[in-house]
Write a protein that holds these residues in place. Structure first.
Motif, short mmCIF file in Angstrom:
data_model
loop_
_atom_site.label_atom_id
_atom_site.label_comp_id
_atom_site.label_asym_id
_atom_site.label_seq_id
_atom_site.Cartn_x
_atom_site.Cartn_y
_atom_site.Cartn_z
N SER A 133 38.22 38.08 38.82
CA SER A 133 39.35 37.21 39.12
C SER A 133 40.34 37.17 37.97
O SER A 133 41.56 37.24 38.16
CB SER A 133 38.84 35.80 39.45
N LEU A 134 39.82 37.07 36.74
CA LEU A 134 40.70 37.06 35.56
C LEU A 134 41.44 38.39 35.43
O LEU A 134 42.61 38.42 35.05
CB LEU A 134 39.87 36.80 34.30
N ALA A 135 40.77 39.50 35.76
CA ALA A 135 41.40 40.81 35.68
C ALA A 135 42.56 40.90 36.66
O ALA A 135 43.66 41.39 36.31
CB ALA A 135 40.37 41.90 35.97
N VAL A 136 42.35 40.43 37.88
CA VAL A 136 43.41 40.49 38.89
C VAL A 136 44.60 39.62 38.46
O VAL A 136 45.76 40.02 38.60
CB VAL A 136 42.88 40.04 40.27
N GLU A 137 44.31 38.42 37.93
CA GLU A 137 45.39 37.54 37.46
C GLU A 137 46.19 38.21 36.34
O GLU A 137 47.42 38.08 36.29
CB GLU A 137 44.80 36.22 36.98
N GLU A 173 35.66 46.46 32.89
CA GLU A 173 35.08 47.15 31.74
C GLU A 173 36.06 47.24 30.57
O GLU A 173 35.65 47.22 29.40
CB GLU A 173 34.64 48.57 32.13
N GLY A 174 37.36 47.31 30.87
CA GLY A 174 38.36 47.44 29.82
C GLY A 174 38.94 46.13 29.34
O GLY A 174 39.82 46.12 28.47
N LEU A 175 38.47 45.00 29.90
CA LEU A 175 39.02 43.69 29.52
C LEU A 175 38.57 43.28 28.12
O LEU A 175 37.45 43.55 27.71
CB LEU A 175 38.57 42.61 30.49
N GLU A 176 39.48 42.62 27.42
CA GLU A 176 39.12 41.91 26.20
C GLU A 176 39.30 40.43 26.48
O GLU A 176 40.43 39.94 26.61
CB GLU A 176 40.01 42.34 25.03
N VAL A 177 38.20 39.71 26.60
CA VAL A 177 38.27 38.29 26.94
C VAL A 177 36.99 37.61 26.51
O VAL A 177 35.91 38.19 26.55
CB VAL A 177 38.48 38.11 28.47
N GLU A 178 37.12 36.37 26.05
CA GLU A 178 35.96 35.54 25.74
C GLU A 178 35.81 34.54 26.88
O GLU A 178 36.61 33.61 27.02
CB GLU A 178 36.16 34.82 24.41
N LEU A 179 34.79 34.75 27.68
CA LEU A 179 34.63 33.97 28.91
C LEU A 179 34.04 32.60 28.62
O LEU A 179 32.92 32.49 28.12
CB LEU A 179 33.72 34.73 29.88
N PRO A 180 34.77 31.51 28.92
CA PRO A 180 34.25 30.16 28.68
C PRO A 180 33.08 29.87 29.62
O PRO A 180 33.18 30.11 30.84
CB PRO A 180 35.44 29.25 29.01
N PRO A 181 31.96 29.38 29.11
CA PRO A 181 30.80 29.07 29.96
C PRO A 181 31.15 28.13 31.11
O PRO A 181 30.58 28.25 32.20
CB PRO A 181 29.81 28.40 28.99
N VAL A 182 32.10 27.21 30.89
CA VAL A 182 32.42 26.24 31.94
C VAL A 182 33.00 26.92 33.17
O VAL A 182 32.81 26.44 34.30
CB VAL A 182 33.39 25.15 31.40
N MET A 183 33.69 28.05 32.99
CA MET A 183 34.23 28.77 34.15
C MET A 183 33.11 29.31 35.03
O MET A 183 33.19 29.26 36.27
CB MET A 183 35.14 29.93 33.71
#
Length: 440
Positions: free
Chosen positions: A358-362, A296-306
């Motif tokens: 997964s991105l949050a944990v990384e 909920e607190g992440l700032e990220v633009e998630l690529p559709p390919v992921m």
């Protein structure tokens, strides 16, 4: 040295230069591998010189294969040098080339997005209950009673709620039979709610041997779109009515169904097993809630390919698992009445959340600098081996050796990820759960 020319969002652009000498050498290697496939007049197959083949088939006959011979290794080295975490296959474009000159290859590739963490230490999650109630233990005993019940046929009265019935049925919508609407010798418990609303109620009050019609309406959210909200008529034949005669729960019953001698001993064993189940389940729920809070607190633009890659991976695993059970993915989709694209859309939201987790944990791993020692890896390997081969020390040693000498990066990454998740859960604050969450 390779340099990044530019970066747009998650796409990185850079060039690779393949020297004329490297191309010449690669072309010779390709020629040696493939010369036996060329037919050249005046030469036995495989004996024509490289220059002759080029004169006959074109000067650049070996060029593309030579590039394919050299480029993959150069690309991997460049990715490592630039420290890029790529998430898709690269786009490759070769500028015009001239024989005997260096070749410049333009490459662009998508990489993992930049992630900015919000609050991740001390996030609040709803408390997860772990109490094993007496009611839960009694329910387990009740299951055993039903598993060991005697089935008694009843033919001197009409069917009532709670009875087990055996029926034949044939359904029609608009006067036409439909797929899945016909069955024989169907077992059904009246009042269990396993069939569409009104179906079981229509059998109550009927006697063995009767054939009758019932009118029902399919729910608006029925899994088969063709039947959603449709009126249907089912012709039913009631073959039999039966009831369960449940055994008494006493020491003799316990001796018959288990290795224990008394009801108390059996209940204590059930409580122990259920406690372990509940605690494991609670741990998984905590992890899920903590990760969702961090996301909920992440700032990220998630690529559709992921997301697409993650969905494809899940579908491949699903297909593999189902085929091992004798079911093809295509058959499963037919049962659902969905195309592959439609099925993927039903997965999309959950898969997106998993990718974000997964991105949050990384990001947490990077922020906290978690590492794993060789000793920790060895302990993990030994624990895993002891679990799989508890009574075979020789196989344990073989497994430990395989784990520590094989793909150690996978083992190391898994341990680091678990460290990060444990860190998040240990630092989370559990608050009193809402009433509806407790009931769930």
């Amino acid at each position: 040295m390779t340099e990044i020319k530019k970066q747009e969002k998650n796409k990185v652009y850079f060039d690779l230069t393949i020297s004329a000498e490297e191309i010449k050498k690669a072309e010779m290697d390709v020629y040696k591998k493939n010369k036996s496939y060329f037919n050249v007049p005046g030469f036995r197959k495989g004996k024509a010189p490289k220059k002759i083949i080029e004169n006959v088939y074109g000067d650049g006959i070996f060029f593309e294969d030579a590039i394919n011979e050299v480029l993959p290794k150069m690309y991997e080295e460049a990715i490592k040098e630039l420290d890029l975490d790529v998430i898709d296959q690269p786009n490759v474009d070769i500028e015009e080339f001239n024989r005997g000159e260096d070749v410049v290859v333009n490459i662009d590739v998508e990489v993992k997005p930049e992630v900015k963490l919000g609050n991740y230490k001390g996030v609040e999650i709803e408390e997860v209950p772990t109490e094993v109630s007496d009611e839960l233990i009694d329910n387990e005993l009740e299951k055993e009673r039903h598993l060991n019940a005697r089935k008694i046929n009843v033919d001197d009265r009409a069917a009532k709620e709670g009875d087990k019935v055996n029926i034949d049925f044939a359904g029609k919508v608009d006067g036409e039979a439909f797929e899945g609407g016909t069955a024989e010798d169907q077992e059904l418990e009246l009042g269990a709610g396993n069939f569409i609303p009104g179906f079981e109620d229509g059998i109550v009050g009927k006697n063995v041997g009767e054939t009758f019609d019932i009118d029902v309406k399919f729910p608006e959210d029925y899994f088969s779109e063709e039947l959603q909200g449709k009126d249907a008529v089912f012709t039913i034949t009631l073959n039999s009515i039966s009831v369960e005669e449940l055994p008494e729960v006493d020491d003799e019953f316990i001796k018959d169904i288990s290795e224990f001698d008394t009801v108390d001993e059996y209940k204590e064993d059930v409580r122990k097993k259920k406690t372990e189940e509940v605690e494991n389940s609670a741990k998984n729920i905590r992890v899920s809630r903590v990760l969702d809070k961090v996301v909920e607190g992440l700032e990220v633009e998630l690529p559709p390919v992921m997301v697409e890659n993650a969905m494809d991976e899940q579908i491949r695993n699903m297909d593999y698992n189902m085929r091992s059970q004798g079911i093809a993915l295509e058959q499963y989709l037919q049962m659902l009445g969905q195309s592959l694209d439609e099925f993927k859309e039903t997965m999309r939201d959950d898969v997106e959340q998993e990718v974000l987790r997964s991105l949050a944990v990384e990001a947490v791993i990077k922020e906290e600098g978690f590492e794993v020692s060789d000793e920790e890896m060895e302990k993990e390997a030994k624990d895993a081996a002891a679990k799989y081969f508890a009574d075979d020390e020789e196989k344990q040693e073989e497994m430990v050796k395989t784990m520590l000498e094989g793909n150690t990066e996978m083992l190391r990454d898994d341990l680091i990820r678990r460290k990060a998740i444990d860190f998040l859960v240990d630092n989370a604050k559990e608050v009193e759960a809402k009433e509806e969450s407790t009931e769930e």
